[in-house]
Scaffold this active site. Structure first.
Site, mmCIF file in Angstrom:
data_model
loop_
_atom_site.group_PDB
_atom_site.id
_atom_site.type_symbol
_atom_site.label_atom_id
_atom_site.label_comp_id
_atom_site.label_asym_id
_atom_site.label_seq_id
_atom_site.Cartn_x
_atom_site.Cartn_y
_atom_site.Cartn_z
ATOM 1 N N GLU A 436 0.854 -1.229 0.063
ATOM 2 C CA GLU A 436 0.044 -0.020 -0.088
ATOM 3 C C GLU A 436 0.761 1.217 0.072
ATOM 4 O O GLU A 436 0.512 2.412 0.604
ATOM 5 C CB GLU A 436 -0.919 0.064 1.171
ATOM 6 C CG GLU A 436 -1.900 -1.103 1.297
ATOM 7 C CD GLU A 436 -2.775 -1.347 0.160
ATOM 8 O OE1 GLU A 436 -2.827 -0.407 -0.742
ATOM 9 O OE2 GLU A 436 -3.339 -2.255 0.020
HETATM 10 C C1 LIG Z 1 3.021 -9.778 0.629
HETATM 11 C C2 LIG Z 1 2.718 -8.656 -0.341
HETATM 12 C C3 LIG Z 1 1.359 -8.454 -0.792
HETATM 13 C C4 LIG Z 1 1.135 -7.492 -1.557
HETATM 14 N N1 LIG Z 1 -0.224 -7.245 -2.117
HETATM 15 C C5 LIG Z 1 -0.602 -6.659 -3.203
HETATM 16 C C6 LIG Z 1 -1.837 -6.504 -3.773
HETATM 17 O O1 LIG Z 1 -2.756 -7.286 -3.486
HETATM 18 N N2 LIG Z 1 -1.942 -5.887 -4.946
HETATM 19 C C7 LIG Z 1 -0.966 -5.229 -5.577
HETATM 20 O O2 LIG Z 1 -1.177 -4.411 -6.566
HETATM 21 N N3 LIG Z 1 0.198 -5.141 -5.110
HETATM 22 C C8 LIG Z 1 0.534 -5.970 -3.841
HETATM 23 N N4 LIG Z 1 1.822 -5.889 -3.391
HETATM 24 C C9 LIG Z 1 2.753 -4.927 -3.930
HETATM 25 C C10 LIG Z 1 3.258 -3.947 -3.202
HETATM 26 O O3 LIG Z 1 2.169 -2.774 -3.022
HETATM 27 C C11 LIG Z 1 4.720 -3.372 -3.602
HETATM 28 O O4 LIG Z 1 5.574 -4.323 -3.303
HETATM 29 C C12 LIG Z 1 5.111 -2.067 -3.128
HETATM 30 O O5 LIG Z 1 4.181 -1.032 -3.717
HETATM 31 C C13 LIG Z 1 6.388 -1.572 -3.545
HETATM 32 O O6 LIG Z 1 6.908 -1.664 -4.835
HETATM 33 P P1 LIG Z 1 8.048 -2.914 -5.351
HETATM 34 O O7 LIG Z 1 7.969 -3.880 -4.610
HETATM 35 O O8 LIG Z 1 8.146 -2.815 -6.599
HETATM 36 O O9 LIG Z 1 9.324 -1.930 -4.820
HETATM 37 P P2 LIG Z 1 10.133 -0.533 -5.254
HETATM 38 O O10 LIG Z 1 9.094 0.291 -6.040
HETATM 39 O O11 LIG Z 1 11.077 -1.198 -6.203
HETATM 40 O O12 LIG Z 1 10.650 -0.049 -4.202
HETATM 41 C C14 LIG Z 1 11.935 -0.356 -3.571
HETATM 42 C C15 LIG Z 1 12.563 0.564 -2.723
HETATM 43 O O13 LIG Z 1 12.748 1.805 -3.257
HETATM 44 C C16 LIG Z 1 11.879 2.849 -2.739
HETATM 45 N N5 LIG Z 1 11.342 3.680 -3.733
HETATM 46 C C17 LIG Z 1 10.728 3.408 -4.935
HETATM 47 N N6 LIG Z 1 10.438 4.513 -5.628
HETATM 48 C C18 LIG Z 1 10.599 5.541 -4.826
HETATM 49 C C19 LIG Z 1 10.461 6.905 -4.779
HETATM 50 N N7 LIG Z 1 9.945 7.410 -5.810
HETATM 51 N N8 LIG Z 1 10.704 7.730 -3.936
HETATM 52 C C20 LIG Z 1 11.225 7.324 -2.809
HETATM 53 N N9 LIG Z 1 11.714 6.060 -2.567
HETATM 54 C C21 LIG Z 1 11.315 5.201 -3.630
HETATM 55 C C22 LIG Z 1 11.021 2.166 -1.761
HETATM 56 O O14 LIG Z 1 10.541 3.001 -0.784
HETATM 57 C C23 LIG Z 1 11.765 0.725 -1.453
HETATM 58 O O15 LIG Z 1 12.502 1.157 -0.252
HETATM 59 C C24 LIG Z 1 2.123 -6.826 -2.432
HETATM 60 C C25 LIG Z 1 3.505 -6.939 -1.931
HETATM 61 C C26 LIG Z 1 3.845 -8.089 -0.941
HETATM 62 C C27 LIG Z 1 5.096 -8.251 -0.796
#
Ligand SMILES: Cc1cc2nc3c(=O)[nH]c(=O)nc-3n(C[C@H](O)[C@H](O)[C@H](O)COP(=O)(O)OP(=O)(O)OC[C@H]3O[C@@H](n4cnc5c(N)ncnc54)[C@H](O)[C@@H]3O)c2cc1C
Length: 592
Positions: A436
């Site tokens: 989220e």
């Molecule tokens: C168990 C689980 C359940 C989930 N359930 C759902 C679901 O039901 N539906 C769904 O759609 N998604 C779901 N997700 C996905 C989740 O919302 C994403 O993992 C999350 O939004 C982060 O995206 P990412 O993993 O690609 O990390 P990334 O976006 O790659 O982030 C990696 C790091 O970079 C930082 N970062 C990235 N962009 C920025 C920025 N602009 N400024 C500062 N810092 C930044 C982040 O804070 C983080 O520390 C789920 C994930 C998990 C692990």
């Protein structure tokens, strides 16, 4: 294994004394909703939570969901518990009466959600996502979509998911690549979504996916994203699930916690045709999804609170039982007698109570924004809700990491081994700072959209309210030192605001570099406000005469502890904000 009990007394205190829910409902002309009804509903929820859902928590941890020939199979026992949950009418609590819902206030929904989330976070995620989808469809769907899908979702006969994330599009949804091509009255979707919570299961006969995808003529970036409703089973002419739609879970993630909540990789259109229906306007899907995401963000903050509470209950029970010290006569005493264990328990208790106060106050603010009649009042409550949302999500979930870790620490070695269940709360809560919108994203939302965008006016209004509480506290002798500390914290908030307004425009790293510390600063100040209001109410109630004396005296002590041990963190957050981003960004990437 420790039994979980919903903390009725503390929740009731927040609802009755801090929020004055009865007055709030009366002013909104909702006399039929009052604290008596709330307490009856919480009582029922508490029973289901303690007796049916909480015992499944460790089973779910050990026997997570699995993927087989027929899709995802949930943890044994979950389907029966979900049936009981549905039969008791819980999915419809907050939904609109027009579609069979009970139309109950958000505040009540939040308190009830605490029961489910403390009982089993993995279980609670399924109805939480359905609730968000119901809101999004109610707000943005066509009448036909609403009439077709909402009644079953509201009854809990079907569940829903939220599908945003793709392998190249996580925090950055602009990179989203899933496609939707128009065909007659519907669209054909193709692509892959990852990390989809409760993306598949056997508990209901249909699952409704809300999916973000791009139309062929979509502009690039977030302005070209549309929202689609994609059912697992397409419906026949009577609205019953019929033909299998081309959306399948192709694998499940193995993860740190919430093992019973299936985290699915979902493929669309591999066999040619995942049929979906547009929700809202073309290219406006992100706005529609945000209806669901704001709800889910506050809900995620609640998850941090809920697991902190469960971890605290378990640590408290252990601390009373575990004998480690010896008196001079050789008799042994439990670890709760040691000052350092007391310190940890008090940290858990004070932080959890502050979290609960803030999360409930924030939920009540949503109700206020819906109930207010004067457009200016609607705008004010909506702006305050917007400000609270990243703090509730970001601060509570970050603090919950520390609180559930203390839960393990109090257990000593028994906390680190899995047998006691304390480690599960720590593992389960870890996801709450990630999904989220990560903590980093919450910080950016707070500083950018909620502060800089209105020149810090909405924040100033909040800080003025906190100042007013501190002034009221100064009139009560025993709260004078707490009042001074709260005023200092408000000053820290004002200094941080002024610093941000002055420096944010200098270069683009400033706001990004300080945003999370800014968010934590406001979290500790808001927590201080909650505990200050609590102390004020407790002192006044004690003055009025006999009543719940033990609880009220404990509240005064807990508020003092918060002032002594948690509020000072606001000062260190201010120092990190005012240090700016220079040392954060000074190294070249090669120097790391
Ligand atoms: C168990 C689980 C359940 C989930 N359930 C759902 C679901 O039901 N539906 C769904 O759609 N998604 C779901 N997700 C996905 C989740 O919302 C994403 O993992 C999350 O939004 C982060 O995206 P990412 O993993 O690609 O990390 P990334 O976006 O790659 O982030 C990696 C790091 O970079 C930082 N970062 C990235 N962009 C920025 C920025 N602009 N400024 C500062 N810092 C930044 C982040 O804070 C983080 O520390 C789920 C994930 C998990 C692990």
């Amino acid at each position: 294994m420790t039994v979980y009990n919903f903390p009725y007394q503390d929740a009731g205190f927040v609802i009755d004394e801090l929020i004055d829910f009865d007055l709030m409902c009366k002013e909104a002309g909702l006399e039929e909703i009052n604290s008596e009804l709330v307490s009856a509903i919480l009582d029922e929820a508490g029973k289901l939570g303690t007796e049916v859902i909480a015992p499944l928590n460790s089973i779910g941890d050990q026997q997570g969901a699995t993927l087989g020939e027929d899709g995802v199979q949930e943890t044994p026992g979950f389907a029966a518990a979900y049936r009981q949950f549905v039969d008791s009418g819980w999915p419809s609590l907050n939904a609109s009466e027009a579609y069979g819902g009970q139309g109950m206030p958000k505040l009540l929904g939040a308190a009830v959600a605490e029961v489910w989330q403390s009982s089993s976070l993995a279980f609670s995620l399924c109805p939480l996502l359905s609730g968000g989808a119901i809101e999004a469809i109610t707000a943005h769907g066509s009448d036909e979509l609403k009439d077709t899908y909402l009644p079953k979702l509201v009854r809990g006969e079907w569940t829903a998911t939220m599908k945003l994330t793709e392998s190249a599009a996580g925090s950055d949804l602009a990179a989203l690549a899933s496609r939707a091509v128009p065909e007659g009255d519907h669209y054909l979707l193709s692509g892959q979504k990852i990390f989809i919570t409760w993306g598949d299961h056997q508990m209901t006969e249909n699952i409704i996916h809300l999916v973000l995808a791009r139309l062929p003529d979509a502009p690039t970036g977030v302005k070209g994203i549309s929202l689609f409703l994609v059912p697992k089973f397409l419906l026949d002419e009577n609205g019953q699930p019929d033909k299998r739609n081309d959306v399948f879970c192709v694998s499940l993630e193995h993860k740190l916690g919430i093992h019973a909540s299936p985290t699915c990789v979902m493929n669309f259109g591999d066999n040619g045709a995942a049929v979906g229906y547009l929700v809202g306007e073309p290219h406006d899907g992100l706005a529609a999804m945000f209806t669901m995401m704001n709800d889910a963000r506050q809900g995620t903050g609640m998850q941090g609170l809920s697991l902190s509470e469960r971890s605290y209950q378990q640590a408290l029970e252990y601390a009373k039982e575990r004998l480690q010290g010896s008196h001079s006569d050789g008799t042994r005493f439990p670890i709760i007698e040691f000052p350092d264990v007391r310190r940890m328990l008090m940290l858990m208790k004070a932080a959890t109570e502050a979290m609960r106060g803030l999360a409930y106050i924030s939920a009540a603010e949503i109700d206020r924004s819906h109930w207010a009649k004067d457009p200016q009042a609607v705008q004010k409550h909506a702006a305050r809700t917007g400000l609270y949302t990243p703090i509730v999500k970001g601060w509570i979930t970050e603090l919950a990491q520390e609180i559930t870790s203390l839960g393990i620490q109090i257990h000593g070695g028994m906390g680190y081994v899995e047998e006691t269940g304390s480690a599960q709360h720590f593992r389960d809560v870890r996801i709450t700072t990630i999904y989220e919108g990560t903590t980093g994203i919450q910080g950016l939302d707070l500083v950018g959209r909620k502060i800089l965008a209105n020149n810090g006016e909405v924040l100033l209004d909040l800080l003025d309210d906190i100042q007013a509480t501190a002034e009221a506290m100064s009139d009560i002798g025993e709260l004078a030192s707490q009042a001074r500390a709260l005023k200092n914290a408000v000053d820290s908030g004002k200094q941080a605001r002024a610093w941000l307004l002055e420096h944010a425009g200098q270069n683009r790293n400033v706001a990004g570099g300080v945003s999370v510390n800014f968010m934590m600063l406001l979290g500790y100040i808001c927590g201080g406000w909650v505990m200050g209001q609590s102390a004020l109410k407790a002192a006044r109630l004690l003055e009025r005469g006999p009543g719940n004396e033990s609880f009220l005296r404990a509240k005064l002590v807990t508020a003092q502890f918060y002032t002594d041990h948690l509020l000072p963190r606001a000062g260190s957050c201010l120092a990190t904000v005012m240090a700016g981003a220079d040392s954060i960004m000074a190294l070249d990437v090669e120097q790391f």
